[in-house]
Design an enzyme around this catalytic site. Structure first.
Site, PDB file in Angstrom:
ATOM      1  N   ILE A 123      33.849   4.960  20.422  1.00  0.00           N
ATOM      2  CA  ILE A 123      34.840   3.909  20.673  1.00  0.00           C
ATOM      3  C   ILE A 123      34.172   2.570  20.423  1.00  0.00           C
ATOM      4  O   ILE A 123      33.046   2.335  20.876  1.00  0.00           O
ATOM      5  CB  ILE A 123      35.380   3.971  22.120  1.00  0.00           C
ATOM      6  N   LYS A 162      34.763   3.058  32.286  1.00  0.00           N
ATOM      7  CA  LYS A 162      33.932   3.652  31.235  1.00  0.00           C
ATOM      8  C   LYS A 162      32.748   4.357  31.901  1.00  0.00           C
ATOM      9  O   LYS A 162      31.862   3.710  32.446  1.00  0.00           O
ATOM     10  CB  LYS A 162      33.431   2.582  30.267  1.00  0.00           C
TER      11      LYS A 162
END
EC number: 6.5.1.2
Length: 794
Positions: A123, A162
Site C-alpha cells: 500500500i 495500520k
C-alpha cells in the site's frame, strides 16, 4: 497517476494480466542494481538516484528476507520519498525495476514457495510531515485525487489502524485452512503453513456457511504485553532484547521448526481479501461482517467516513487510540469502501490505487545518556546498550536504546553523559538519532567496547575478537553461559553431531532448568532428567518424554564416535566451518593434535614473520628515509631483514616440499583451506580458558575424536572429478541440500550460496527461479541432478 484514475473511472480498466506482467520477479531488483539508464552518469541527480535504488534494495533484502533491518521505518521512508521525487523530476531515468515499483523481498530458500492466487500488493504511504505548514496535506491530496477520479466530492471510505506486523495470506478452501504464505515478492511467497497452524488466533476450520474459497490477507504480530514479557525474560537471562515486535515476529515466522514458532506468542488480525468465491461483498461493512461470521479475528476499530473532514477526524482518533491498542501501529489505512469502485480503480504494479497508508511522524525527545553497558547475545555478539534518563515516548516510559556496534557509536560520536535525541518509530527499544553537542559535558570521553570490557567477555571473562571486515565484537568461548542455547543447538545440528531431537526449544528448556549450561553438559544427562524436562509452561506443562529422551541419549552416544571434522564444526569456533574442519582432519590425526598443532602455530608465525620482514625491508621508502636521516643504521636494517628472511625459509621449507605451502614471488599461498585467520582463531580458542576447559571435559568423558581422512605425509589432496569447480544449488532435489554439498566436496569441488560469473554450474531442482534466471543472464551452465551424477561418474 491522476490520468490513470480518470481513465479508469471512465471505464478503461487494465487487465489483470497486464498488471502482473509489469510486476518484477523475485530478486530482479537486486540483480539489476547496476542496470544502465539513459542520461549522463556524471549528473548529480543520476548518481543520487542510482545510490538510493541500491540502498533501498539492500534494505529491502535485510527487512523482507533476513528480518534484520538496519534502519528505522522513518529512515527508510525518507529514502523512498526522496527517490520517488527524483524519479518524477527525471522521467528519463525511469526504471521498471526501481524499488518504488516493487513490493518486497524474494522468498527464502528454506521454504517451499506458493504463487498467490491474487497478487499480494503493498500500500502506498502518505505522510504527516513534522512541523508541516499545512496539516494533513498529503491526506487531502489523496482524498481529492479520489474525488476527481470518481467525479464526486464525498467518497465513502473506511479507516483502520495500520498494524506494524508481518504481512500474511491465509487460504481457506471448503472451510479448512489450505495454506498460509508470506508476501514474498507479491507474486510468490514462502509457504509458512506449518508455522501459522501454531498461532492460536488463526482458525483451522470455518463454521458452516463459510465461503468455499476465502483468501484472507492480514498481519501476524506479537502483542505488546507478550513482547515486553519476552524481552524481560531475555534480559533476566543476559540476552539482548529484540528491537521491536515486528523483528521478533518476522524472525519467528521464518523459523524452519514449527515447535520454535509455537513457543512464541504470535497473533493474527485480518484486514483484506485475496481470492474469493462466495456471496457478494458490496462494501467494507459486508467484508468485516463476513469475517466475523467465519470467526476470523479482525483489525479494529474501523471508522466509516464520507468526507475529507470526517476522514481526518478518524485518523486523529486512531492516533489518540494507538497507544492503547494491544499491538504496534504507526499509522492509519484508508480504503475506498465500495467493492465495485475498488475494482474500477485497479492497481499499479506495486499497490492498489484505492488505498493509502497514512503514516504518523515518529515521536522524538531529548534525554541524557547515563551509561553504556555491553550485553552478550546468544550468538556471542557483543551489543552496546545505552542506559537513558527515563523519558515518556509514544505512550510508554523508555530507559534504554541499542547502539548496535562500535562503528555506530563512532559514527554518531556517542559518549556517556551526552544529551541525545531518541526516536520511537515502532521500536520498543528506541533509536538514538544524534547527539546534542552543545550540551556535551567537558569530561565526556569517546567510548570503546574493547577498552570498557578490557578485551574480555562480560558474561564469561574469556577474550573477545573482531573478525576482519566485520563490525561486531564477539565472545569466542564455546561454553559462554550467554550463548548456551545457541551453543547447544549448533552442537546438536545436522552438520555437527546430528542430535536430531534436541533443537532450540529443548536447549532453552535445558538451560532454564539448570540441566545444561553448555553443550558438553549434555553428556552428563540422565534418562529421567531428560524425560521429565518441561517444554511447556508451569501452568501448561509438556514433558519431553521417555521416547525422545532415549532417542537423544542414543544420538549423543553415537556422537562420541563421529569423525574429527564433525566435532570441530560442533565447537562453533569462529571461521571454522565445514571446509576448514575437513582440511584440519586431513592434516591432524585427532583433536588433541589440533589443539597443540605445530602446523597452526607455523601458519600464525609465518604471518607474523612476513609482516615484520616487510617492515624491515631496506628498500622501502620509509626505511630509506630513516637511514638517510640517521634514525636507522643501514647495516642493522639489512641484518635484521636477513635474519627474518632466513627464519621464513627455515619455517616454510618442509611445507613447500609437500605442497601445503606455495610461493609466488614474495607471497605464500596455502595448499589447504586453513588460512591465517582460521589458524589464529583456532589457536586463540585452544589457548583460552574455555578451550582448556573443553579439552579437560572431553578427557574426563574419554572422548578424543579421530580423523578418518588424515594423511601423515601432508601430501597435496588428490584432485577429484570436480576439482576447481564451484557450484550453487537451488530448488527442490531428491536429497537435502547438504547431501549434495558433501558430494561436491568429496569430489574436489566447492558449494557456495550465491551466483556469480565465477560459478561453474548451477545445480537446479524444481523451483529456484531467481537463481536460474541470474545463471542464464551470466552465462552460467544450469545442470539437472542427472547431469550432476554423470559429472561425478555415478
Amino acid at each position: 497517476m491522476e490520468e490513470d484514475l480518470f481513465s479508469l473511472a471512465a471505464g478503461k480498466q487494465p487487465s489483470q494480466q497486464a498488471t502482473n506482467e509489469t510486476a518484477p520477479r523475485a530478486g530482479e531488483a537486486r540483480e539489476n542494481a547496476g542496470t544502465d539508464h539513459p542520461g549522463n552518469a556524471e549528473d548529480p541527480a543520476h548518481r543520487r538516484i542510482d545510490y538510493l535504488r541500491s540502498e533501498l534494495r539492500r534494505h529491502n533484502r535485510l527487512y523482507y528476507e533476513q528480518a534484520e533491518p538496519e534502519i528505522s521505518d522513518a529512515e527508510y521512508d525518507a529514502l523512498f520519498l526522496e527517490l520517488e521525487k527524483l524519479e518524477k523530476a527525471h522521467p528519463e531515468l525511469s526504471d521498471p525495476d526501481s524499488p518504488t515499483r516493487r513490493v518486497g523481498g524474494a522468498p527464502l530458500q528454506g521454504f517451499n514457495q506458493i504463487r498467490h492466487a491474487v497478487p499480494m500488493l503493498s500500500i502506498d504511504d502518505i505522510f504527516e510531515q513534522r512541523d508541516a505548514p499545512v496539516p494533513d496535506e498529503e491526506l487531502a491530496e489523496f482524498y481529492h485525487k479520489l474525488s476527481r477520479a470518481l467525479q464526486t466530492e464525498n467518497v465513502p471510505v473506511s479507516v483502520e489502524p495500520k498494524i506494524d506486523g508481518v504481512a500474511l495470506s491465509i487460504m481457506y478452501r471448503n472451510g479448512k485452512l489450505a495454506y498460509a504464505a508470506t508476501r514474498g515478492d507479491g507474486d510468490v511467497g514462502d509457504d509458512v503453513t506449518a508455522n501459522v497452524r501454531t498461532i492460536r488466533s488463526v482458525p483451522l476450520t470455518l463454521p458452516p456457511g463459510a465461503p468455499p474459497v476465502l483468501e484472507v490477507r492480514g498481519e501476524v504480530f506479537m502483542p505488546n504485553e507478550a513482547f515486553a514479557k519476552l524481552n524481560e525474560e531475555r534480559d533476566a537471562d543476559g540476552l539482548p532484547a529484540f528491537a521491536n515486535p515486528r523483528n521478533a515476529t518476522a524472525g519467528t515466522l521464518k523459523q524452519l521448526d514449527p515447535r520454535q514458532v509455537a513457543a512464541r506468542p504470535l497473533a493474527f488480525l485480518a484486514h483484506g481479501l485475496g481470492a474469493y468465491e462466495g456471496p457478494e461483498l458490496r462494501d467494507a461493512k459486508d467484508f468485516w461482517n463476513m469475517l466475523r461470521h467465519c470467526g476470523i479475528p479482525c483489525n479494529e476499530p474501523v471508522y466509516y467516513t464520507d468526507s475529507l473532514e470526517s476522514t481526518r477526524q478518524a485518523v486523529r482518533d486512531i492516533d489518540r487510540l494507538r497507544h492503547t491498542l494491544p499491538y504496534g501501529t504507526d499509522g492509519a489505512v484508508i480504503k475506498i469502501s465500495s467493492t465495485a469502485t475498488r475494482e474500477a480503480l485497479g492497481a499499479t504494479a506495486r499497490a492498489p490505487r484505492w488505498a493509502a497508508a497514512y503514516k504518523f511522524p515518529p515521536e522524538q525527545k531529548e534525554t541524557t545518556l547515563l551509561n553504556i553497558v555491553v550485553q552478550v547475545g546468544r550468538t556471542g555478539v557483543l551489543t552496546p546498550v545505552a542506559e537513558l534518563q527515563p523519558v515518556l515516548l509514544s505512550g510508554s516510559t523508555v530507559a534504554r536504546a541499542t547502539l548496535h556496534n562500535q562503528d555506530e557509536i563512532d559514527r554518531k560520536d556517542v559518549r556517556i553523559g551526552d544529551t541525545v535525541l531518541v526516536e520511537k518509530a515502532g521500536e520498543i527499544i528506541p533509536a538514538v538519532l544524534k547527539v546534542n553537542l552543545s550540551k556535551r559535558p567537558q569530561d565526556a570521553r569517546p567510548y570503546s567496547i574493547l577498552e570498557a570490557t578490557k578485551g574480555l567477555c562480560p558474561a564469561c571473562g574469556n577474550p573477545i575478537m573482531k573478525e576482519e571486515g566485520k563490525v561486531a565484537w564477539r565472545c569466542t568461548n564455546f561454553t559462554c553461559p550467554a550463548q548456551a542455547v545457541t551453543g547447544i543447538t549448533h552442537f546438536c545440528s545436522r552438520s555437527a553431531l546430528d542430535v536430531e531431537s534436541i533443537g532450540s526449544s529443548v536447549a532453552e528448556a535445558l538451560r532454564s532448568s539448570g540441566l545444561a549450561s553448555s553443550a558438553l553438559d549434555l553428556f552428563s544427562l540422565m534418562p529421567d532428567q531428560l524425560a521429565n524436562l518441561n517444554l511447556g509452561t508451569p501452568e501448561e506443562p509438556r514433558r519431553y518424554g521417555e521416547k525422545n529422551a532415549r532417542k537423544a541419549l542414543d544420538a549423543l552416544q553415537n556422537a562420541r564416535g563421529l569423525p574429527l571434522e564433525r566435532w570441530l564444526i560442533a565447537f562453533g569456533i569462529p571461521l571454522v566451518g565445514e571446509v576448514v574442519a575437513k582440511a584440519l582432519a586431513d592434516t591432524h590425526p585427532d583433536l588433541k593434535h589440533v589443539a597443540d598443532s605445530p602446523y597452526l602455530r607455523d601458519i600464525v608465525r609465518l604471518d607474523e614473520l612476513v609482516e615484520q620482514a616487510a617492515k624491515t625491508n631496506p628498500n622501502t621508502r620509509e626505511n630509506k628515509k630513516a637511514v638517510k636521516e640517521g634514525a636507522l643504521s643501514a647495516e642493522a636494517v639489512q641484518e635484521r631483514h636477513q635474519e627474518l628472511m632466513e627464519e621464513i625459509d627455515r619455517l616454510t621449507a618442509p611445507y613447500l616440499a609437500t605442497g601445503y605451502l606455495r610461493k609466488n614471488t614474495a607471497k605464500f599461498s596455502y595448499g589447504s583451506e586453513i588460512g591465517v585467520a582460521a589458524a589464529k582463531s583456532l589457536r586463540s580458542f585452544f589457548a583460552s580458558a574455555a578451550g582448556n576447559h573443553t579439552m579437560d571435559v572431553l578427557h574426563r568423558l574419554g572422548i578424543n575424536p579421530q580423523s578418518q581422512s588424515y594423511r601423515a605425509s601432508l601430501l597435496e589432496i588428490p584432485a577429484g572429478s570436480l576439482s576447481g569447480k564451484t557450484f550453487v544449488i537451488t530448488g527442490t532435489l531428491s536429497h537435502p541440500r547438504d547431501y549434495f554439498e558433501q558430494l561436491i566436496a568429496s569430489h574436489g569441488g566447492k558449494a557456495t550460496g550465491a551466483i556469480s560469473k565465477s560459478t561453474s554450474c548451477l545445480l537446479a531442482g524444481n523451483g529456484g527461479g531467481s537463481k536460474r534466471d541470474k545463471a542464464l543472464k551470466l552465462g552460467v551452465p544450469v545442470i539437472s541432478e542427472e547431469d550432476f551424477y554423470k559429472m561425478i561418474g555415478n
